[in-house]
Design an enzyme around this catalytic site. Structure first.
Site, mmCIF file in Angstrom:
data_model
loop_
_atom_site.group_PDB
_atom_site.id
_atom_site.type_symbol
_atom_site.label_atom_id
_atom_site.label_comp_id
_atom_site.label_asym_id
_atom_site.label_seq_id
_atom_site.Cartn_x
_atom_site.Cartn_y
_atom_site.Cartn_z
ATOM 1 N N VAL A 85 0.867 -1.176 0.000
ATOM 2 C CA VAL A 85 0.000 0.000 0.000
ATOM 3 C C VAL A 85 0.908 1.230 0.000
ATOM 4 O O VAL A 85 1.999 1.200 0.557
ATOM 5 C CB VAL A 85 -0.938 0.015 1.224
ATOM 6 C CG1 VAL A 85 -1.859 -1.194 1.187
ATOM 7 C CG2 VAL A 85 -0.155 0.035 2.538
ATOM 8 N N MET A 143 4.783 -0.863 2.958
ATOM 9 C CA MET A 143 4.324 0.464 2.552
ATOM 10 C C MET A 143 5.246 1.032 1.490
ATOM 11 O O MET A 143 6.459 1.093 1.671
ATOM 12 C CB MET A 143 4.245 1.427 3.732
ATOM 13 C CG MET A 143 3.555 2.744 3.337
ATOM 14 S SD MET A 143 3.266 3.874 4.711
ATOM 15 C CE MET A 143 4.936 4.457 5.017
ATOM 16 N N LYS A 144 4.641 1.446 0.391
ATOM 17 C CA LYS A 144 5.390 2.071 -0.688
ATOM 18 C C LYS A 144 5.552 3.557 -0.383
ATOM 19 O O LYS A 144 4.603 4.236 0.021
ATOM 20 C CB LYS A 144 4.655 1.884 -2.015
ATOM 21 C CG LYS A 144 4.519 0.423 -2.421
ATOM 22 C CD LYS A 144 3.575 0.230 -3.574
ATOM 23 C CE LYS A 144 4.097 0.796 -4.879
ATOM 24 N NZ LYS A 144 3.234 0.410 -6.019
ATOM 25 N N VAL A 145 6.759 4.063 -0.587
ATOM 26 C CA VAL A 145 7.082 5.452 -0.265
ATOM 27 C C VAL A 145 7.772 6.091 -1.469
ATOM 28 O O VAL A 145 8.707 5.504 -2.030
ATOM 29 C CB VAL A 145 8.013 5.527 0.971
ATOM 30 C CG1 VAL A 145 8.420 6.968 1.253
ATOM 31 C CG2 VAL A 145 7.337 4.899 2.185
#
Length: 337
Positions: A105, A143-145
């Site tokens: 996400v 988590m995509k950043v």
């Protein structure tokens, strides 16, 4: 089909971890040629399209109801943003039984230049997953950043709390190196500018297939555990050139095309840019940026005449636009897909 030919998707899966670039339930349930896909990935555009789809109306309704009940627990975000995050979690929880690995996400791209807000988002997502699905193993959440300097410093802090991250919108080796130093589980080099994926009239004049190769070689040569997860290819030929990359996240339509193709193994091997001899003869000197912001910013900005920086900012802008549209959609505004 000749007897020496093999199924192209099955061959690709034998050399590369193939991931589903979608949170679509049917695509996850269908799986790959030999079982479930490994990971399932998403971003604000994917979430917007999923919540816009009438078949996910129940997800939208549940996300709104849950968000209204828990907003006082998360006062740092607006109710519209919380609705999008809860919807994202619900979509991810729904597909996780049908994959082998992790769901991905993405942190709100509007926070790309705030280390503190990205860190807070990482902790909030873990809390939301546990709230929505108390039995979930959060080690299966990544988590995509956005790979800004600030975003990657957030990844560094999150890693100390056991929160896994993926550096997305990677267009340069400087970003790839800093992401590894920050402890990212993986990176997603974009082979093409993000705009090319949404505007059929726009052509990327400088695709970055070779960046995936260079980054993977660098990691192997210097002992980094961060993995390269390629994305944003615009052709089957580019996908097959990347056969041998650690992982590749592909949309359902590309997976269907590959599943229908057959080709000789020799031809497929010849297409791949991942050759053992290349690794042996192409040594890259180690670099470090994690404690030197000025050096990083200077070298990143200069790469490819500034193309990397331009592509990063463009991608953040596009993803931020989809984030806004998703928030409006969750607030009852009729937004066209």
């Amino acid at each position: 089909m000749g007897s020496s030919e093999v199924n192209v998707l099955r061959y690709l899966c034998s050399r590369t971890q193939v991931d589903l670039d979608s949170l679509d339930l049917e695509a996850a349930q269908n799986g790959g040629p030999d079982g479930p896909w490994h990971d399932a990935t998403s971003n604000p555009a994917e979430v917007f399209f999923q919540i816009h789809d009438p078949k996910n109306a129940s997800i939208v309704e549940e996300a709104i109801a849950v968000s209204q009940k828990i907003h006082d627990v998360f006062p740092e975000v607006t109710i519209s943003e919380l609705k999008v995050e809860v919807a994202t979690v619900l979509l991810a929880v729904r597909v996780i039984p049908f994959i082998k690995g992790a769901v991905h996400v993405m942190a709100n791209p509007s926070y790309a230049f705030s280390t503190a807000k990205v860190v807070a988002t990482g902790h909030r997502y873990h809390r939301l997953f546990r709230l929505v699905s108390p039995q979930i193993d959060v080690s299966r959440v990544v988590m995509k950043v956005a790979a800004t300097f600030e975003g990657l410093q957030a990844c560094r802090e999150l890693s100390t709390h056991g929160i896994k991250t993926l550096a997305t919108t990677v267009f340069t080796m400087e970003q790839a190196i800093l992401a590894a130093e920050a402890g990212c589980t993986s990176i997603s080099p974009f082979v093409h500018e993000l705009k090319a994926g949404f505007d059929s009239t726009y052509k990327d004049s400088n695709p970055l297939v070779d960046l995936c190769v260079k980054a993977q070689q660098y990691y192997q040569q210097h002992g980094h555990t961060t993995r390269v997860k390629a994305c944003s290819c615009m052709s089957i030929d580019e996908i097959l050139q990347l056969s041998g990359v650690a992982a590749h996240t592909l949309p359902p339509e590309d997976l269907e095309k590959l599943a229908a193709m057959h080709e000789s193994e020799a031809q497929l091997e010849a297409r791949s840019l991942f050759k053992d001899e290349a690794l042996a003869t192409s040594t890259q000197q180690p670099r470090t940026y994690i404690e030197d912001e000025a050096k990083y910013r200077l070298e990143f900005a200069a790469t490819d005449g500034g193309d990397g920086q331009f592509k990063l900012f463009q991608a953040i802008s596009i993803f931020a636009d989809f984030q806004t549209k998703a928030e409006l959609k969750m607030s009852g505004v009729d937004i066209a897909a």
